[in-house]
Design a protein around this motif. Structure first.
Motif, PDB file in Angstrom:
ATOM      1  N   GLY A 149      -1.249   0.166   8.837  1.00 20.47           N
ATOM      2  CA  GLY A 149      -1.950  -0.830   9.640  1.00 20.47           C
ATOM      3  C   GLY A 149      -2.441  -2.044   8.878  1.00 20.47           C
ATOM      4  O   GLY A 149      -3.098  -2.906   9.448  1.00 20.47           O
ATOM      5  N   SER A 150      -2.153  -2.144   7.598  1.00 25.07           N
ATOM      6  CA  SER A 150      -2.570  -3.318   6.827  1.00 25.07           C
ATOM      7  C   SER A 150      -1.941  -4.573   7.417  1.00 25.07           C
ATOM      8  O   SER A 150      -0.803  -4.556   7.890  1.00 25.07           O
ATOM      9  CB  SER A 150      -2.143  -3.180   5.366  1.00 25.07           C
ATOM     10  OG  SER A 150      -2.828  -2.138   4.747  1.00 25.07           O
ATOM     11  N   GLU A 151      -2.719  -5.667   7.389  1.00 21.43           N
ATOM     12  CA  GLU A 151      -2.232  -6.947   7.889  1.00 21.43           C
ATOM     13  C   GLU A 151      -2.233  -7.969   6.756  1.00 21.43           C
ATOM     14  O   GLU A 151      -3.155  -7.998   5.940  1.00 21.43           O
ATOM     15  CB  GLU A 151      -3.125  -7.440   9.033  1.00 21.43           C
ATOM     16  CG  GLU A 151      -3.076  -6.536  10.242  1.00 21.43           C
ATOM     17  CD  GLU A 151      -3.948  -7.044  11.387  1.00 21.43           C
ATOM     18  OE1 GLU A 151      -4.562  -8.129  11.279  1.00 21.43           O
ATOM     19  OE2 GLU A 151      -4.002  -6.319  12.404  1.00 21.43           O
ATOM     20  N   HIS A 168       0.844  -1.200   0.000  1.00 18.01           N
ATOM     21  CA  HIS A 168       0.000   0.000   0.000  1.00 18.01           C
ATOM     22  C   HIS A 168       0.881   1.254   0.000  1.00 18.01           C
ATOM     23  O   HIS A 168       0.616   2.213  -0.703  1.00 18.01           O
ATOM     24  CB  HIS A 168      -0.930   0.010   1.216  1.00 18.01           C
ATOM     25  CG  HIS A 168      -1.824   1.200   1.282  1.00 18.01           C
ATOM     26  ND1 HIS A 168      -2.878   1.382   0.420  1.00 18.01           N
ATOM     27  CD2 HIS A 168      -1.809   2.283   2.091  1.00 18.01           C
ATOM     28  CE1 HIS A 168      -3.484   2.518   0.701  1.00 18.01           C
ATOM     29  NE2 HIS A 168      -2.844   3.084   1.715  1.00 18.01           N
ATOM     30  N   GLU A 169       1.939   1.237   0.784  1.00 21.09           N
ATOM     31  CA  GLU A 169       2.838   2.394   0.902  1.00 21.09           C
ATOM     32  C   GLU A 169       3.850   2.450  -0.234  1.00 21.09           C
ATOM     33  O   GLU A 169       4.218   3.522  -0.685  1.00 21.09           O
ATOM     34  CB  GLU A 169       3.566   2.365   2.249  1.00 21.09           C
ATOM     35  CG  GLU A 169       2.645   2.373   3.454  1.00 21.09           C
ATOM     36  CD  GLU A 169       1.818   3.637   3.575  1.00 21.09           C
ATOM     37  OE1 GLU A 169       2.264   4.707   3.112  1.00 21.09           O
ATOM     38  OE2 GLU A 169       0.714   3.559   4.142  1.00 21.09           O
ATOM     39  N   MET A 170       4.363   1.296  -0.673  1.00 23.09           N
ATOM     40  CA  MET A 170       5.352   1.160  -1.746  1.00 23.09           C
ATOM     41  C   MET A 170       6.570   2.069  -1.572  1.00 23.09           C
ATOM     42  O   MET A 170       6.985   2.749  -2.505  1.00 23.09           O
ATOM     43  CB  MET A 170       4.699   1.386  -3.098  1.00 23.09           C
ATOM     44  CG  MET A 170       3.878   0.215  -3.540  1.00 23.09           C
ATOM     45  SD  MET A 170       3.430   0.284  -5.263  1.00 23.09           S
ATOM     46  CE  MET A 170       1.702   0.646  -5.159  1.00 23.09           C
ATOM     47  N   LYS A 171       7.125   2.065  -0.375  1.00 24.89           N
ATOM     48  CA  LYS A 171       8.346   2.815  -0.093  1.00 24.89           C
ATOM     49  C   LYS A 171       9.351   1.879   0.561  1.00 24.89           C
ATOM     50  O   LYS A 171       8.996   1.082   1.429  1.00 24.89           O
ATOM     51  CB  LYS A 171       8.054   3.991   0.844  1.00 24.89           C
ATOM     52  CG  LYS A 171       7.153   5.035   0.231  1.00 24.89           C
ATOM     53  CD  LYS A 171       6.905   6.165   1.197  1.00 24.89           C
ATOM     54  CE  LYS A 171       5.968   7.174   0.560  1.00 24.89           C
ATOM     55  NZ  LYS A 171       5.536   8.188   1.499  1.00 24.89           N
ATOM     56  N   ALA A 172      10.605   2.012   0.168  1.00 24.22           N
ATOM     57  CA  ALA A 172      11.658   1.149   0.712  1.00 24.22           C
ATOM     58  C   ALA A 172      11.816   1.328   2.217  1.00 24.22           C
ATOM     59  O   ALA A 172      12.200   0.399   2.921  1.00 24.22           O
ATOM     60  CB  ALA A 172      12.982   1.428   0.002  1.00 24.22           C
TER      61      ALA A 172
END
Length: 148
Positions: free
Chosen positions: A111-113, A88-92
């Motif tokens: 907070g995704s699981e 969801h964030e797509m950041k290293a």
């Protein structure tokens, strides 16, 4: 006239088709793990190990760790490898964390699981709409090879 109706019908059918694209960036992944020595702790069920470029000692010059790093996990039916970056964030810099029971991973920001023991990285809850990025895992004796 029939040709016009045919093209219009084709346009309507194609415009109503839902197409999902994997938006996760493609980054090189290649790891060679040795279950007889430095990675022997992965032999235990539900064990995992994170490999992050520049932070994990012992990575060779040819090994690559995807966008945010690679987690290798010993699941109920074999080994899995996931990118540590939240899809969801797509950041290293935003990496998932494994919970204390070693059955799911959680993004500390959104907070995704994600299920990692039985669900192969699928979304369990949260704003994420796609599961964890999975990588190919192959075995040859005591060696595990992870690649994309």
């Amino acid at each position: 006239m029939n040709r016009l109706f045919g093209l219009l019908a084709l346009f309507l059918v194609l415009s109503c088709t839902k197409v999902e694209h994997d938006l996760f960036p493609s980054c090189p992944v290649y790891l060679e793990l040795d279950l007889a020595y430095e990675d022997k702790d992965l032999k235990t069920a539900m064990a995992y190990k994170n490999f992050i470029y520049g932070q994990t000692p012992g990575l060779s010059a040819v090994e690559r760790t995807g966008l945010g790093g690679v987690m290798v996990y010993n699941g109920y039916d074999g080994y899995y490898a996931f990118d540590l970056s939240c899809p969801h964030e797509m950041k290293a810099s935003i990496r998932i964390d494994v919970d204390e029971n070693h059955i799911k991973a959680v993004c500390p920001k959104c907070g995704s699981e994600f299920g990692i023991y039985e669900n192969a990285g699928a979304v369990l809850k949260g704003p994420a709409t796609q599961g964890l990025k999975r990588y190919n895992v192959g075995m040859n004796g005591n060696k595990i090879y992870v690649s994309n």
